[in-house]
Structures are given as C-alpha cells and as structure tokens.
Scaffold this motif. Sequence first.
Motif, PDB file in Angstrom:
ATOM      1  N   SER A   1     -12.622  -3.589 -18.176  1.00 29.84           N
ATOM      2  CA  SER A   1     -11.405  -2.529 -18.811  1.00 29.84           C
ATOM      3  C   SER A   1     -11.829  -3.084 -20.175  1.00 29.84           C
ATOM      4  CB  SER A   1     -10.798  -3.116 -17.940  1.00 29.84           C
ATOM      5  OG  SER A   1     -10.341  -3.151 -16.457  1.00 29.84           O
ATOM      6  N   ALA A   2     -12.218  -4.294 -20.915  1.00 33.76           N
ATOM      7  CA  ALA A   2     -11.548  -4.617 -22.508  1.00 33.76           C
ATOM      8  C   ALA A   2     -12.738  -3.721 -22.745  1.00 33.76           C
ATOM      9  CB  ALA A   2     -11.329  -6.319 -22.472  1.00 33.76           C
ATOM     10  N   LEU A   3     -14.045  -4.315 -22.400  1.00 34.29           N
ATOM     11  CA  LEU A   3     -15.065  -3.289 -23.057  1.00 34.29           C
ATOM     12  C   LEU A   3     -14.718  -1.875 -22.935  1.00 34.29           C
ATOM     13  CD1 LEU A   3     -17.817  -3.505 -23.495  1.00 34.29           C
ATOM     14  CD2 LEU A   3     -18.393  -3.778 -21.245  1.00 34.29           C
ATOM     15  N   LEU A   4     -14.165  -1.469 -21.646  1.00 35.39           N
ATOM     16  CA  LEU A   4     -14.025  -0.176 -21.893  1.00 35.39           C
ATOM     17  C   LEU A   4     -12.798   0.276 -23.265  1.00 35.39           C
ATOM     18  CD1 LEU A   4     -14.214   1.713 -18.543  1.00 35.39           C
ATOM     19  CD2 LEU A   4     -15.939   1.617 -20.371  1.00 35.39           C
ATOM     20  N   ARG A   5     -12.433   0.174 -23.100  1.00 32.24           N
ATOM     21  CA  ARG A   5     -10.738  -0.395 -23.712  1.00 32.24           C
ATOM     22  C   ARG A   5     -11.378  -0.098 -25.495  1.00 32.24           C
ATOM     23  NH1 ARG A   5      -7.349  -2.517 -20.475  1.00 32.24           N
ATOM     24  NH2 ARG A   5      -8.127  -4.762 -21.217  1.00 32.24           N
ATOM     25  N   GLU A   6     -12.209  -0.856 -25.879  1.00 36.09           N
ATOM     26  CA  GLU A   6     -12.984  -1.949 -27.434  1.00 36.09           C
ATOM     27  C   GLU A   6     -13.994  -0.584 -27.164  1.00 36.09           C
ATOM     28  OE1 GLU A   6     -16.646  -4.266 -28.183  1.00 36.09           O
ATOM     29  OE2 GLU A   6     -14.955  -5.633 -28.504  1.00 36.09           O
ATOM     30  N   TRP A   7     -14.563   0.297 -26.361  1.00 35.29           N
ATOM     31  CA  TRP A   7     -16.015   1.157 -26.710  1.00 35.29           C
ATOM     32  C   TRP A   7     -14.862   2.742 -27.068  1.00 35.29           C
ATOM     33  CZ3 TRP A   7     -19.298   0.306 -22.197  1.00 35.29           C
ATOM     34  CH2 TRP A   7     -20.829  -0.232 -22.729  1.00 35.29           C
ATOM     35  N   LEU A   8     -13.769   2.813 -26.874  1.00 34.52           N
ATOM     36  CA  LEU A   8     -12.884   3.676 -26.636  1.00 34.52           C
ATOM     37  C   LEU A   8     -12.149   3.793 -27.843  1.00 34.52           C
ATOM     38  CD1 LEU A   8     -10.856   6.871 -26.179  1.00 34.52           C
ATOM     39  CD2 LEU A   8      -9.728   4.678 -24.579  1.00 34.52           C
ATOM     40  N   LYS A   9     -11.603   3.135 -28.394  1.00 35.02           N
ATOM     41  CA  LYS A   9     -11.028   2.493 -29.722  1.00 35.02           C
ATOM     42  C   LYS A   9     -12.197   2.880 -30.463  1.00 35.02           C
ATOM     43  CE  LYS A   9      -8.806  -0.577 -32.482  1.00 35.02           C
ATOM     44  NZ  LYS A   9      -8.249  -2.418 -32.735  1.00 35.02           N
ATOM     45  N   GLU A  10     -13.201   2.268 -30.436  1.00 33.84           N
ATOM     46  CA  GLU A  10     -13.899   2.740 -31.343  1.00 33.84           C
ATOM     47  C   GLU A  10     -14.865   4.142 -31.858  1.00 33.84           C
ATOM     48  OE1 GLU A  10     -17.248  -0.132 -30.301  1.00 33.84           O
ATOM     49  OE2 GLU A  10     -16.909  -1.743 -31.434  1.00 33.84           O
ATOM     50  N   TYR A  11     -14.696   4.983 -30.123  1.00 33.49           N
ATOM     51  CA  TYR A  11     -15.100   6.159 -30.542  1.00 33.49           C
ATOM     52  C   TYR A  11     -14.280   6.845 -30.712  1.00 33.49           C
ATOM     53  CZ  TYR A  11     -15.800  10.757 -28.053  1.00 33.49           C
ATOM     54  OH  TYR A  11     -15.709  12.119 -28.695  1.00 33.49           O
ATOM     55  N   GLN A  12     -12.904   6.431 -31.213  1.00 37.15           N
ATOM     56  CA  GLN A  12     -11.645   7.574 -31.526  1.00 37.15           C
ATOM     57  C   GLN A  12     -11.312   7.329 -33.285  1.00 37.15           C
ATOM     58  OE1 GLN A  12      -8.336   5.047 -29.277  1.00 37.15           O
ATOM     59  NE2 GLN A  12      -8.234   7.538 -28.115  1.00 37.15           N
ATOM     60  N   ILE A  13     -11.890   6.187 -33.656  1.00 35.55           N
ATOM     61  CA  ILE A  13     -12.106   5.840 -34.933  1.00 35.55           C
ATOM     62  C   ILE A  13     -13.699   6.578 -35.228  1.00 35.55           C
ATOM     63  CG2 ILE A  13     -12.743   4.301 -36.408  1.00 35.55           C
ATOM     64  CD1 ILE A  13     -11.272   1.812 -35.115  1.00 35.55           C
ATOM     65  N   GLN A  14     -14.620   6.583 -34.381  1.00 35.01           N
ATOM     66  CA  GLN A  14     -14.977   6.959 -35.366  1.00 35.01           C
ATOM     67  C   GLN A  14     -15.209   9.119 -35.490  1.00 35.01           C
ATOM     68  OE1 GLN A  14     -19.203   7.356 -33.068  1.00 35.01           O
ATOM     69  NE2 GLN A  14     -20.198   8.965 -33.517  1.00 35.01           N
ATOM     70  N   GLU A  15     -14.677   9.564 -34.353  1.00 40.87           N
ATOM     71  CA  GLU A  15     -14.360  11.034 -34.329  1.00 40.87           C
ATOM     72  C   GLU A  15     -13.692  11.031 -35.042  1.00 40.87           C
ATOM     73  OE1 GLU A  15     -14.959  13.413 -32.412  1.00 40.87           O
ATOM     74  OE2 GLU A  15     -16.935  12.382 -32.346  1.00 40.87           O
ATOM     75  N   GLY A  16     -12.228  10.693 -35.425  1.00 41.94           N
ATOM     76  CA  GLY A  16     -11.412  10.618 -36.904  1.00 41.94           C
ATOM     77  C   GLY A  16     -12.180  10.591 -37.809  1.00 41.94           C
ATOM     78  N   ALA A  17     -13.000   9.713 -39.058  1.00 37.22           N
ATOM     79  CA  ALA A  17     -13.935   9.765 -39.015  1.00 37.22           C
ATOM     80  C   ALA A  17     -14.189  11.031 -39.556  1.00 37.22           C
ATOM     81  CB  ALA A  17     -14.713   7.971 -40.038  1.00 37.22           C
ATOM     82  N   GLU A  18     -15.175  11.337 -38.522  1.00 35.20           N
ATOM     83  CA  GLU A  18     -16.422  12.908 -38.572  1.00 35.20           C
ATOM     84  C   GLU A  18     -15.395  13.937 -38.835  1.00 35.20           C
ATOM     85  OE1 GLU A  18     -18.135  12.663 -35.407  1.00 35.20           O
ATOM     86  OE2 GLU A  18     -19.419  10.700 -35.933  1.00 35.20           O
ATOM     87  N   LYS A  19     -14.371  13.801 -38.481  1.00 37.00           N
ATOM     88  CA  LYS A  19     -13.203  14.755 -39.047  1.00 37.00           C
ATOM     89  C   LYS A  19     -11.950  14.972 -39.984  1.00 37.00           C
ATOM     90  CE  LYS A  19     -11.604  15.870 -33.847  1.00 37.00           C
ATOM     91  NZ  LYS A  19     -10.968  15.583 -32.755  1.00 37.00           N
ATOM     92  N   ASN A  20     -11.991  13.813 -40.410  1.00 38.40           N
ATOM     93  CA  ASN A  20     -11.968  13.862 -42.167  1.00 38.40           C
ATOM     94  C   ASN A  20     -12.592  13.407 -43.247  1.00 38.40           C
ATOM     95  OD1 ASN A  20      -9.324  13.581 -41.325  1.00 38.40           O
ATOM     96  ND2 ASN A  20      -9.563  11.002 -40.480  1.00 38.40           N
ATOM     97  N   GLY A  21     -13.716  13.573 -42.671  1.00 36.40           N
ATOM     98  CA  GLY A  21     -15.281  14.245 -43.098  1.00 36.40           C
ATOM     99  C   GLY A  21     -15.594  12.894 -44.864  1.00 36.40           C
TER     100      GLY A  21
END
Length: 53
Positions: free
Chosen positions: A33-53
Amino acid sequence: MAERNMVNLTITMTKEERKALKQIALDKDMTVSALLREWLKEYQIQEGAEKNG
C-alpha cells in the motif's frame, strides 16, 4: 502516518505480478500500500511537471 479516510482496493493481476509487487515493497522495507501511494505521488508530480512544461 496521519489518520486518513482509507478505502480497500481490489486489483486483478497475475500471481507473478503480485509476487513481483510484494518483492519490490519488501526490498524497500515498506508495505505494498505504501509503495503504491509512493508511485502515485511520483506520477502526480511528473504529470504536473509535464503539464507546466
């Protein structure tokens, strides 16, 4: 960890995928569960960075 409103999640995967997921979590000394939460957080950060270019 702060108290949160938690829900259960059911995921369908092969036995091999489950074993691999559990091994990754074990190697990182954390729960799946903690691993999946970590992966989700990393994904959200990455997606946010890509959208903000």
